[in-house]
Design a protein around this motif. Sequence first.
Motif, PDB file in Angstrom:
ATOM      1  N   ASN A  24      10.194   0.100   0.688  1.00  0.00           N
ATOM      2  CA  ASN A  24       8.908   0.002   1.383  1.00  0.00           C
ATOM      3  C   ASN A  24       8.144  -1.267   1.013  1.00  0.00           C
ATOM      4  N   THR A  67       2.256   5.221  -0.762  1.00  0.00           N
ATOM      5  CA  THR A  67       1.794   6.474  -0.182  1.00  0.00           C
ATOM      6  C   THR A  67       2.448   7.656  -0.869  1.00  0.00           C
ATOM      7  N   VAL A  68       2.321   8.800  -0.267  1.00  0.00           N
ATOM      8  CA  VAL A  68       2.866  10.005  -0.857  1.00  0.00           C
ATOM      9  C   VAL A  68       4.282  10.220  -0.348  1.00  0.00           C
ATOM     10  N   MET A  69       5.210  10.314  -1.253  1.00  0.00           N
ATOM     11  CA  MET A  69       6.583  10.572  -0.851  1.00  0.00           C
ATOM     12  C   MET A  69       6.756  12.057  -0.553  1.00  0.00           C
ATOM     13  N   PRO A  70       7.824  12.386   0.196  1.00  0.00           N
ATOM     14  CA  PRO A  70       8.068  13.812   0.466  1.00  0.00           C
ATOM     15  C   PRO A  70       8.144  14.623  -0.818  1.00  0.00           C
ATOM     16  N   VAL A 115      11.422   4.832  -1.857  1.00  0.00           N
ATOM     17  CA  VAL A 115      10.184   4.263  -1.314  1.00  0.00           C
ATOM     18  C   VAL A 115       9.814   2.973  -2.053  1.00  0.00           C
ATOM     19  N   ALA A 166       0.869  -1.172   0.000  1.00  0.00           N
ATOM     20  CA  ALA A 166       0.000   0.000   0.000  1.00  0.00           C
ATOM     21  C   ALA A 166       0.903   1.218   0.000  1.00  0.00           C
TER      22      ALA A 166
END
Lengths: 522, 176
Positions: B145, B24-27, B141, B22
């Motif tokens: 991740n 997500t939004v990276m920096p 990521v 799942a």
Amino acid sequence: MPAPYDLNDDSVVVIVGSGAGGGTLGTQLALKGIDTVILEAGSRHETWDFINDEWDSFAQLAWKDKRRTSGDWRVSKDFPNLPAWIVKSVGGSTVHWAGASLRFQEHEFKTKTHYGELADANLLDWPIDLTEMEPWYAMAEDRMGVTRTNGIPGLPGNNNFKVMEAGAKKIGYKEVHTGRMAINSEPRDDRGSCLQIGFCFQGCKSGAKWSTLVAEIPKGEATGKLEVRPDCMVLKIEHNDAGKVTGVVYADKEGRMQRQKARMIAVAGNSIESPRLLLNSASSKFPDGLANSSGQVGRNYMRHTTGSVYGIFEKPVHMYRGTTMAGIIRDEAKHDPSRGFVGGYEFETLSLGLPFMAAFLDPGKWGRDFSSAMDGYANMAGMWIVGEDMPRADNRVTLSDEKDEHGMPIPDVHFDDHENDTAMRNHAYKQGAAIYDAVGAVRTIETPPYPSTHNLGTNRMSEKPEDGVVNRFGQAHDISNLFVSDGSQFTTGAAENPTLTIVALALRQADHIAGRMAKGEL
Amino acid sequence: MAKTTLALNRRGFVKAGVGLLAMTVMPSGLIVGNAWAQMPRSAKPDTFAALVQMSRDCYPHEAVADSYYANAVSVLDEAARSSEADLALLEDGVAELDAAAREKGGTDYKSLPDEADRVAILEAMGEADPFFQKVRSNLVVGLYNQKELWPIFGYEGASADQGGYIDRGFDDIDWV
Ligand SMILES: Cc1cc2nc3c(=O)[nH]c(=O)nc-3n(C[C@H](O)[C@H](O)[C@H](O)COP(=O)(O)OP(=O)(O)OC[C@H]3O[C@@H](n4cnc5c(N)ncnc54)[C@H](O)[C@@H]3O)c2cc1C
Ligand code: SF4
């Protein structure tokens, strides 16, 4: 029961932000019988909603609205739109925080006196001192259940602590223990004790860690005198001809503009958003922004002199198991200019999970050198440096020319390291590596500062109105019914993690406000 | 040859990889999703294979199978489906790597046998290059991740559902 107040009810106190400062102030005012509305930009996520996964949790809780950066700090290069790692959620950054709760040292309230004139530093003495703060610290420690105070035992040391402790003692450090932590080492305040879950930065799923979300706001709401309104982003503070503030304009969950009237307003949006809001509230009467006759709103932005040291060993450490920051070395916290810098710093244990380690160990790095460090993850121990950084007039939050979805200018955070910061960081890197070398590290790694978790100083407290934004009670020098209640009040930053001081100041401020109201002065 | 290996790898990860991650939004603001399960094929197969090799060259881990790098590349590949500019960035970037490989006497980047040669090409391209930036930052990521890869590094992931580490070794080391 949470009390829903009417938008036109001008008898309420309005607080912007529900974190360490705002959540504590709002609760304490409600406990004193004062009608209070907290407007919070983030949503309400409860303990059971938290996620034991670094990126998913970041997506759930972190403040991700676009910001800009400038200056020579490395964060500006590596994370140009993420100057700070803080929270947008009910409870604010106390949802993310690790719980380290330390009092300031006496000299840290009077740095101009003790450190003297320092080129390019805007040092100033706080208008208050340690003696005056002691009872409020004591109250905050009791409220937050800080270990090693009030007869509360320390937390047990995890593997990461054991490595740091052994190394620290070998090189002669004396004050080494599992910290003063606002985390239950035994059940207290209707919350259980720490299960050593290890995701303290992701919101504690056991409730052992103090936050305004779990430990303050519910008590305030139970009085029927506190309403916490989530998903409400305050855009502007309004005032009348007499120069008193009268209410706020905010965007609600659906993006609709609403106006909440108020008898008094306290700003507690953390040190980037609080000055942003004051600056964005400029009017013909206050053309430079509210409470800004000194020109100090947004200036003196501090973030602590930080950095991390990781050590890789021959045998496993599994540093991520257990409480993230329950370990401290305090020997370097003193002010001892013979080290080549003023002020001091602490070492605290720190661990990141594998996903965050990849992102933050050495941002932008690639190749064998980097990946071999990652290969050593299981055998890694970690510590964080947190030290006093110098306030500088040009380290500041300003409004940029770019607007957000509500038409509010996004903030720019400018930061240049002072040479004192750099000297301190280098000293700490060297000492940190020596600690791990003393227990057989095969490799040590210096990690640059992360996006700021401690954001301070942008509405500084001062004795004289020309030197700062608020007075000794956090009341704006220029506007008597406007207060600042978060870390942006800090005159200087001290070596200690800031939250205990933010909470102590909020408790003291609530007492002051209630007293003045009782006398009809507010 | 490379194509066959890749096909096998991709089939392999598709089998293993349904519903893996799942994201997500990276920096950086890049949004990535769990899309590789749909067999994305925006880039040419040779381009995809080169990106997998480049990913391994950026973050080489002997213990990590190609399928994990391919998962990460799939995220880029998927994004390139809806963006001509993204696709061009990938194709042109790989073309540039291949050209540099030919200057070194090879046929293309991914078939250069020596890691040092490939790394030299990446270094010459430079970290500021937008193509390099894109591939590398996605990996931070996209690679690390992936939960299935965490045990390889000795990271145990979520622990609240198992009662934390209080009875599972939070203080179990005895070597200090
Ligand atoms: C990972 C991490 C670990 C930390 N560990 C420690 C530690 O161990 N010890 C320590 O002392 N400190 C620690 N801190 C720092 C600590 O969390 C902060 O210092 C503290 O929470 C700051 O309090 P505050 O009231 O200034 O702001 P916050 O707690 O950040 O609260 C501000 C709130 O205001 C809201 N807000 C902002 N603007 C608006 C607006 N315009 N309208 C409505 N709402 C708004 C935000 O959404 C937020 O909820 C840590 C922080 C992080 C991120
Ligand atoms: S280690 Fe303790 S304080 Fe931290 S998240 Fe887990 S239970 Fe909460």
